[in-house]
Design a protein around this motif. Structure first.
Motif, PDB file in Angstrom:
ATOM      1  N   ASP A   1      43.770 -16.684-101.710  1.00  0.00           N
ATOM      2  CA  ASP A   1      44.599 -17.541-101.109  1.00  0.00           C
ATOM      3  C   ASP A   1      45.256 -18.825-101.865  1.00  0.00           C
ATOM      4  OD1 ASP A   1      44.240 -16.636 -98.438  1.00  0.00           O
ATOM      5  OD2 ASP A   1      42.285 -17.721 -98.247  1.00  0.00           O
ATOM      6  N   THR A   2      44.572 -18.807-103.091  1.00  0.00           N
ATOM      7  CA  THR A   2      45.227 -19.685-103.907  1.00  0.00           C
ATOM      8  C   THR A   2      45.891 -19.083-105.248  1.00  0.00           C
ATOM      9  OG1 THR A   2      43.120 -20.028-105.302  1.00  0.00           O
ATOM     10  CG2 THR A   2      43.594 -21.558-103.674  1.00  0.00           C
ATOM     11  N   LEU A   3      45.373 -18.117-105.826  1.00  0.00           N
ATOM     12  CA  LEU A   3      45.943 -17.348-107.190  1.00  0.00           C
ATOM     13  C   LEU A   3      46.953 -16.567-106.767  1.00  0.00           C
ATOM     14  CD1 LEU A   3      42.985 -17.138-109.389  1.00  0.00           C
ATOM     15  CD2 LEU A   3      44.832 -18.376-109.962  1.00  0.00           C
ATOM     16  N   GLY A   4      46.576 -15.613-105.672  1.00  0.00           N
ATOM     17  CA  GLY A   4      47.570 -14.737-105.382  1.00  0.00           C
ATOM     18  C   GLY A   4      46.753 -13.444-104.865  1.00  0.00           C
ATOM     19  N   ARG A   5      47.060 -12.819-103.663  1.00  0.00           N
ATOM     20  CA  ARG A   5      46.361 -11.572-103.013  1.00  0.00           C
ATOM     21  C   ARG A   5      46.393 -10.369-103.867  1.00  0.00           C
ATOM     22  NH1 ARG A   5      48.063 -14.026 -97.285  1.00  0.00           N
ATOM     23  NH2 ARG A   5      46.383 -16.026 -97.426  1.00  0.00           N
ATOM     24  N   LYS A   6      47.820 -10.106-104.343  1.00  0.00           N
ATOM     25  CA  LYS A   6      47.796  -9.041-105.109  1.00  0.00           C
ATOM     26  C   LYS A   6      47.377  -9.005-106.154  1.00  0.00           C
ATOM     27  CE  LYS A   6      51.388  -6.349-107.790  1.00  0.00           C
ATOM     28  NZ  LYS A   6      52.730  -6.026-108.047  1.00  0.00           N
ATOM     29  N   LYS A   7      46.949  -9.912-107.030  1.00  0.00           N
ATOM     30  CA  LYS A   7      46.024  -9.867-108.197  1.00  0.00           C
ATOM     31  C   LYS A   7      44.580  -9.535-107.966  1.00  0.00           C
ATOM     32  CE  LYS A   7      48.579 -13.621-110.561  1.00  0.00           C
ATOM     33  NZ  LYS A   7      48.570 -15.011-110.911  1.00  0.00           N
TER      34      LYS A   7
ATOM     35  N   ALA B   1      34.202  -4.840-106.841  1.00  0.00           N
ATOM     36  CA  ALA B   1      35.540  -4.333-106.386  1.00  0.00           C
ATOM     37  C   ALA B   1      35.858  -4.557-104.911  1.00  0.00           C
ATOM     38  CB  ALA B   1      35.492  -2.970-106.810  1.00  0.00           C
ATOM     39  N   MET B   2      34.731  -4.065-104.028  1.00  0.00           N
ATOM     40  CA  MET B   2      34.872  -4.340-102.714  1.00  0.00           C
ATOM     41  C   MET B   2      35.081  -5.828-102.570  1.00  0.00           C
ATOM     42  SD  MET B   2      34.433  -2.229 -99.788  1.00  0.00           S
ATOM     43  CE  MET B   2      33.254  -1.050-100.429  1.00  0.00           C
ATOM     44  N   ALA B   3      34.671  -6.665-102.783  1.00  0.00           N
ATOM     45  CA  ALA B   3      34.604  -8.315-102.651  1.00  0.00           C
ATOM     46  C   ALA B   3      36.054  -8.678-103.017  1.00  0.00           C
ATOM     47  CB  ALA B   3      33.514  -9.069-103.544  1.00  0.00           C
ATOM     48  N   LEU B   4      36.530  -8.168-104.328  1.00  0.00           N
ATOM     49  CA  LEU B   4      37.928  -8.686-104.584  1.00  0.00           C
ATOM     50  C   LEU B   4      39.058  -8.184-103.640  1.00  0.00           C
ATOM     51  CD1 LEU B   4      37.717  -7.727-108.445  1.00  0.00           C
ATOM     52  CD2 LEU B   4      37.791  -9.724-107.379  1.00  0.00           C
ATOM     53  N   ALA B   5      38.763  -6.884-103.134  1.00  0.00           N
ATOM     54  CA  ALA B   5      39.689  -6.304-102.281  1.00  0.00           C
ATOM     55  C   ALA B   5      39.658  -6.886-100.821  1.00  0.00           C
ATOM     56  CB  ALA B   5      39.802  -4.588-102.353  1.00  0.00           C
ATOM     57  N   SER B   6      38.399  -7.089-100.354  1.00  0.00           N
ATOM     58  CA  SER B   6      37.989  -7.625 -98.808  1.00  0.00           C
ATOM     59  C   SER B   6      38.815  -8.720 -98.659  1.00  0.00           C
ATOM     60  CB  SER B   6      36.440  -7.627 -98.668  1.00  0.00           C
ATOM     61  OG  SER B   6      36.387  -8.298 -97.623  1.00  0.00           O
ATOM     62  N   GLY B   7      39.810  -8.570 -97.631  1.00  0.00           N
ATOM     63  CA  GLY B   7      40.599  -9.710 -97.058  1.00  0.00           C
ATOM     64  C   GLY B   7      41.601  -9.857 -97.691  1.00  0.00           C
ATOM     65  N   ALA B   8      41.846  -9.426 -99.073  1.00  0.00           N
ATOM     66  CA  ALA B   8      43.210  -9.702 -99.726  1.00  0.00           C
ATOM     67  C   ALA B   8      44.242  -8.829 -99.274  1.00  0.00           C
ATOM     68  CB  ALA B   8      42.826  -9.657-101.064  1.00  0.00           C
ATOM     69  N   ASP B   9      43.942  -7.422 -98.909  1.00  0.00           N
ATOM     70  CA  ASP B   9      44.772  -6.527 -98.805  1.00  0.00           C
ATOM     71  C   ASP B   9      45.449  -6.473 -97.473  1.00  0.00           C
ATOM     72  OD1 ASP B   9      42.193  -5.653 -98.008  1.00  0.00           O
ATOM     73  OD2 ASP B   9      42.467  -3.483 -97.962  1.00  0.00           O
ATOM     74  N   GLU B  10      44.209  -6.979 -96.594  1.00  0.00           N
ATOM     75  CA  GLU B  10      44.458  -7.098 -95.133  1.00  0.00           C
ATOM     76  C   GLU B  10      45.475  -8.231 -94.792  1.00  0.00           C
ATOM     77  OE1 GLU B  10      41.927  -7.893 -90.967  1.00  0.00           O
ATOM     78  OE2 GLU B  10      41.202  -6.496 -92.463  1.00  0.00           O
ATOM     79  N   ALA B  11      45.108  -9.319 -95.418  1.00  0.00           N
ATOM     80  CA  ALA B  11      46.068 -10.564 -95.631  1.00  0.00           C
ATOM     81  C   ALA B  11      47.492 -10.435 -95.824  1.00  0.00           C
ATOM     82  CB  ALA B  11      45.284 -11.595 -96.253  1.00  0.00           C
ATOM     83  N   LEU B  12      47.533  -9.534 -96.926  1.00  0.00           N
ATOM     84  CA  LEU B  12      48.870  -9.149 -97.536  1.00  0.00           C
ATOM     85  C   LEU B  12      49.722  -8.485 -96.452  1.00  0.00           C
ATOM     86  CD1 LEU B  12      48.487  -8.070-101.261  1.00  0.00           C
ATOM     87  CD2 LEU B  12      49.894  -9.917-100.421  1.00  0.00           C
TER      88      LEU B  12
ATOM     89  N   ALA C   1      48.079  -0.425-105.149  1.00  0.00           N
ATOM     90  CA  ALA C   1      47.786  -1.954-105.364  1.00  0.00           C
ATOM     91  C   ALA C   1      48.663  -2.500-106.188  1.00  0.00           C
ATOM     92  CB  ALA C   1      46.370  -2.044-106.034  1.00  0.00           C
ATOM     93  N   PHE C   2      49.223  -1.730-107.363  1.00  0.00           N
ATOM     94  CA  PHE C   2      50.267  -2.242-108.026  1.00  0.00           C
ATOM     95  C   PHE C   2      51.558  -2.368-107.457  1.00  0.00           C
ATOM     96  CE2 PHE C   2      47.194  -1.486-111.483  1.00  0.00           C
ATOM     97  CZ  PHE C   2      47.553  -2.315-112.350  1.00  0.00           C
ATOM     98  N   SER C   3      51.671  -1.563-106.083  1.00  0.00           N
ATOM     99  CA  SER C   3      53.117  -1.521-105.650  1.00  0.00           C
ATOM    100  C   SER C   3      53.203  -2.709-104.652  1.00  0.00           C
ATOM    101  CB  SER C   3      53.357  -0.162-104.733  1.00  0.00           C
ATOM    102  OG  SER C   3      53.230   0.788-105.831  1.00  0.00           O
ATOM    103  N   MET C   4      52.217  -3.233-104.248  1.00  0.00           N
ATOM    104  CA  MET C   4      52.226  -4.319-103.279  1.00  0.00           C
ATOM    105  C   MET C   4      53.268  -5.561-103.871  1.00  0.00           C
ATOM    106  SD  MET C   4      48.659  -4.568-101.532  1.00  0.00           S
ATOM    107  CE  MET C   4      47.825  -3.229-100.362  1.00  0.00           C
ATOM    108  N   ARG C   5      53.586  -6.238-103.030  1.00  0.00           N
ATOM    109  CA  ARG C   5      54.459  -7.325-103.491  1.00  0.00           C
ATOM    110  C   ARG C   5      53.987  -8.507-102.682  1.00  0.00           C
ATOM    111  NH1 ARG C   5      55.425  -4.316-106.440  1.00  0.00           N
ATOM    112  NH2 ARG C   5      57.515  -3.319-106.926  1.00  0.00           N
TER     113      ARG C   5
END
Length: 443
Positions: free
Chosen positions: A68-74, A115-126, A208-212
């Motif tokens: 939410d602060t640094l960026g979800r795509k990262k 890996a699961m924690a990093l993606a969890s929520g971020a991809d859905e939020a994007l 993942a790299f293709s997300m904006r």
């Protein structure tokens, strides 16, 4: 809105690709058997999954806050990279030293949890916020339905091929056609599903790299340190909001109970199928049947989640789960597959219900953090049930001979613990809900 128009929304399209490829693992149909063939015990298998859950518990919410602060795509990109590394570790680990094997699988579980924690929520939020920015957030349940059907369609192919890759007779014919020496045991072919999964991990990395995402502006005073402090502050604020919002808190409590109990059983489904006398080659057909079931019933799951009021919905799902776990504990040969399929439908429907109601109550600025709390509560439960089951199974198996253990009699006997565990916690959470709801209506 047509499917073609939905897929033209970049982040939604990449979310669907990422989710579908992230979980398309060819070794899932034989997950438990794979660990055992590498030389691990069932108790070690359960404890390694506790490590996996504990890693997610430690990393889940901070990662959501950083999203939410640094960026979800990262975080989604980093997740895909870590995923590739953890699969590569078990693809190439030598099996001569069992201590080394256990250590590598231990690191694998830590990286997999991270890996699961990093993606969890971020991809859905994007994906969700992209819809919200376009005023199309009401499409979210339909996106989940599409994602479910897409993942299930891919799952049919993955599970059929994954199970076939693990069947000695089938692979002996393949090796013979290719002119290679024919395998004699599953240890000779156990890495093939892992190699295939490693290739699919590249697709997840591409998505993942293709997300904006709009570039996050770091605070001018303090840079990364200030961002870190902002992330921690957001975590604390979101935690307070979750615990002080009964609607969200009980949604998450019920979600955790349903999800972590079913996940513990489904993680061991290959051992269960083996125990009820189903040949390995049919594991893929069962998996394909599960995926087909999801495709056929995804619409019904969505309609149930949207149309049934929360109280009767949760009660209905809870009673159905208790009955299903009891049915599973009977260990019926062959026909024991039926309650396993029923359990999958219950959890599929419950997940759509949870995501639908949770996103409606969550603001955009902390959506990934709240969704990470969702993952946190699941993994707290998963870690707990993993430790309890590992300890219980170890004690229980001491009462059986080696011949009985080889016939999986001890494993079938251990399944009754799922009935008591789920029923106890469901009643406890429901009683707490009833008391709170009497004071002020929650749903």
């Amino acid at each position: 809105m047509s499917l073609k128009e939905i897929l033209q929304i970049g982040n939604v399209r990449n979310f669907l690709i990422f989710r579908s490829s992230y979980f398309a693992r060819f070794y899932y149909p034989v997950f438990t058997l794979l660990y055992l063939d590498y030389g691990l015990t069932l108790s070690q298998f359960a404890m390694l999954n506790v490590v996996w859950a504990a890693t997610i518990v430690l990393a889940e919410v901070p990662s959501g806050a950083f999203a939410d602060t640094l960026g979800r795509k990262k975080l989604v990109v980093l997740s895909s990279i870590v995923m590739f590394i953890e699969i590569a570790m078990i693809a190439f680990v030598p099996t001569g030293n069992l201590d080394l094997v256990f250590f590598v699988f231990l690191i694998n579980r830590v990286l997999s949890g991270l890996a699961m924690a990093l993606a969890s929520g971020a991809d859905e939020a994007l994906a969700y916020d992209t819809l919200k920015d376009q005023g199309k957030e009401d499409l979210w349940p339909r996106i989940l339905q599409i994602q479910l059907r897409l993942s299930s369609g891919i799952g049919i192919f993955v599970t059929l091929l994954g199970a076939a890759m693990y069947d000695v007779n089938f692979m002996a014919n393949v090796f013979h056609l290719l002119g290679f020496a024919e395998p004699e045991t599953t240890q000779d072919i156990m890495r093939i599903p892992v190699y295939a999964t490693l290739l699919v991990a590249l697709v997840a990395m591409y998505a993942a790299f293709s997300m904006r995402e709009e570039k996050k502006t770091l605070p001018s005073d303090g840079g990364k340190l200030a961002t870190t402090m902002a992330s921690l502050k957001l975590t604390l604020e979101t935690g307070k909001w979750v615990t002080s919002t009964p609607y969200v808190l009980f949604i998450l409590l019920y979600y955790s109970l349903f999800e972590h109990t079913s996940r513990m059983f489904l993680t061991m489904n290959s051992q269960y199928y083996s125990a009820i006398n189903i040949p390995i080659i049919y594991f893929g057909m069962i998996g394909a049947g599960v995926s087909g079931l999801k495709i056929l019933l995804a619409g019904q799951s969505r309609r149930l989640a949207e149309s049934v009021a929360p109280k009767p919905f949760i009660l209905m799902m809870g009673l159905a789960s208790i009955a299903t776990y009891y049915w599973i504990s009977l260990g019926w040969s062959i026909y024991g597959v039926i309650p396993a399929l029923v359990l999958i439908f219950i959890i599929m429907t419950m997940n759509i219900f949870i995501s639908y109601h949770l996103n409606r109550k969550t603001e955009s600025h902390n959506r990934a953090t709240v969704l990470s709390f969702k993952g946190l509560m699941f993994n707290l439960g998963y870690g707990s049930i993993g430790m309890l089951y590992a300890y219980y199974y170890k004690l229980l198996s001491q009462n059986y001979t080696e011949e009985q253990i080889a016939e999986h009699i001890d494993f079938i006997a251990s399944l009754s613990s799922f009935v008591y565990y789920f029923a106890f916690l469901f009643i406890a959470i429901s009683m707490a809900f009833y008391v709170k709801d009497k004071k002020q209506p929650i749903f």
